[in-house]
Scaffold this active site. Structure first.
Site, PDB file in Angstrom:
ATOM      1  N   ARG A 186       0.849  -1.184   0.000  1.00 53.05           N
ATOM      2  CA  ARG A 186       0.000   0.000   0.000  1.00 53.05           C
ATOM      3  C   ARG A 186       0.886   1.234   0.000  1.00 53.05           C
ATOM      4  O   ARG A 186       1.908   1.283   0.694  1.00 53.05           O
ATOM      5  CB  ARG A 186      -0.917   0.031   1.231  1.00 53.05           C
TER       6      ARG A 186
ATOM      7  N   GLU B   6      -4.793   6.687  -5.821  1.00 58.17           N
ATOM      8  CA  GLU B   6      -4.889   5.931  -7.072  1.00 58.17           C
ATOM      9  C   GLU B   6      -6.261   6.137  -7.713  1.00 58.17           C
ATOM     10  O   GLU B   6      -7.277   5.956  -7.036  1.00 58.17           O
ATOM     11  CB  GLU B   6      -4.658   4.439  -6.817  1.00 58.17           C
TER      12      GLU B   6
ATOM     13  N   HIS C 150      -0.430  -0.332 -10.163  1.00 53.88           N
ATOM     14  CA  HIS C 150      -1.125  -1.338  -9.344  1.00 53.88           C
ATOM     15  C   HIS C 150      -1.489  -2.572 -10.186  1.00 53.88           C
ATOM     16  O   HIS C 150      -2.629  -3.019 -10.227  1.00 53.88           O
ATOM     17  CB  HIS C 150      -2.377  -0.743  -8.692  1.00 53.88           C
TER      18      HIS C 150
END
Length: 319
Positions: free
Chosen positions: A235, A264, A283
């Site tokens: 994270r 994000e 990601h």
């Protein structure tokens, strides 16, 4: 008719049997392109029996507004920090997730980031495509010291791969895997400070919590060997961005490789995106044609089994 809100883009964009399984249930499926912020989730809340979600902001307000219709949340993936689990527990709303399906994929991506940094891979590829024949000198991972912060499934897979590079492996976790660590020669540390102090590469594999928020900060970066790397596939909030940038600028860190950011999708002016010593991916660590169907099938089976009154599929099958 049972209505399901599907927000995870990896699920939607990757072919596989999860689509057929979900569509065969006869649900009304509403598709959105997540991750959705709280405002959009509040607009949608209240009209669904189930959420098949990714990293959407499922806050207390969203959960309150989703009742009394909402029966279950089925999370695609393992990170639950975007869901107010405490609020869901108070409201007796089950939160299901998908352990044990993406650990190999994310571990591979961690090494992808490491290798890209030590061999200047991104800059060299960009220059070569532009017709420049640059030949910068890089480094090896061989016999470097790697610190693995978090020895859950993903962290353990990173350890296995690090041993393949003949790296000296150090680790920290509050739940120490004694047998695994002994088998793979992992040196145990009693906290993140001592781990940082020996790590040529510090690889983060922990959930986001109060204790792990900004676990990589200015004080810990100052403990690391000069020219070290930090790799983050967990994270974005595990690192203090300002501290990382300062360490990159002064040379304490040689590079920061991350598949996750604190926001994000990030704004175009996010300070980590354009720094010359970073490699940032969008990601995608668990986004492979092998991993996505595994995650998606478990998330779908969790959902279907629960709505049929058959409980949690992954718990029943001991994942």
């Amino acid at each position: 008719m049972t209505r399901v809100l599907l927000t995870t883009t990896s699920y939607q964009d990757t072919p596989g049997p999860h689509h057929q399984l979900l569509e065969a249930q006869g649900y009304e499926i509403v598709r959105e392109r997540g991750p959705l912020g709280e405002e959009r989730m509040l607009e949608l809340a209240g009209g669904f029996d189930a959420l098949l979600c990714g990293d959407d902001a499922i806050t207390r307000r969203v959960l309150e507004q989703s009742l009394p219709r909402l029966k279950v949340l089925s999370k695609y993936g393992i990170g639950l920090d975007k869901i107010d689990v405490a609020a869901a527990t108070e409201m007796r709303l089950p939160v299901l997730f998908t352990p044990g399906v993406n650990h190999t994929t994310v571990a591979e991506h961690a090494f992808c980031l490491m290798l890209a940094l030590v061999r200047n891979l991104v800059d060299v590829c960009v220059a070569t495509r532009a017709g420049q024949w640059q030949r910068p000198t890089g480094h090896e991972l061989w016999r470097k010291r790697i610190g693995v912060f978090g020895l859950g499934r993903i962290g353990c897979e990173v350890v296995k791969r690090a041993r393949g590079f003949d790296m000296e492996v150090h680790g920290y976790d509050i739940h120490w895997p004694e047998e695994f660590a002994r088998e793979h020669g992992v040196v145990r540390h009693d906290g993140p400070d001592s781990l940082a102090a020996v790590s040529d590469v510090l690889s983060l594999h922990a959930n986001l919590s109060e204790s792990t928020h900004h676990v990589v900060n200015a004080a810990r970066l100052a403990l690391m060997p000069a020219g070290a790397l930090v790799i983050n596939t967990s994270r974005g909030e595990l690192v203090d961005n300002d501290a990382v940038i300062a360490a990159l600028d002064c040379g304490r860190l040689a590079g920061y490789g991350a598949d996750v950011l604190d926001v994000e999708p990030p704004p175009a002016d996010h300070p980590l995106l354009r720094h010359p010593k970073t490699v940032i991916t969008s990601h995608i660590g668990s986004r492979t044609y092998e991993s996505v169907p595994r995650q998606a099938m478990m998330a779908t089976r969790n959902l279907v089994h629960f709505l049929k009154g058959e409980g949690d599929y992954c718990q029943a099958n001991k994942f």
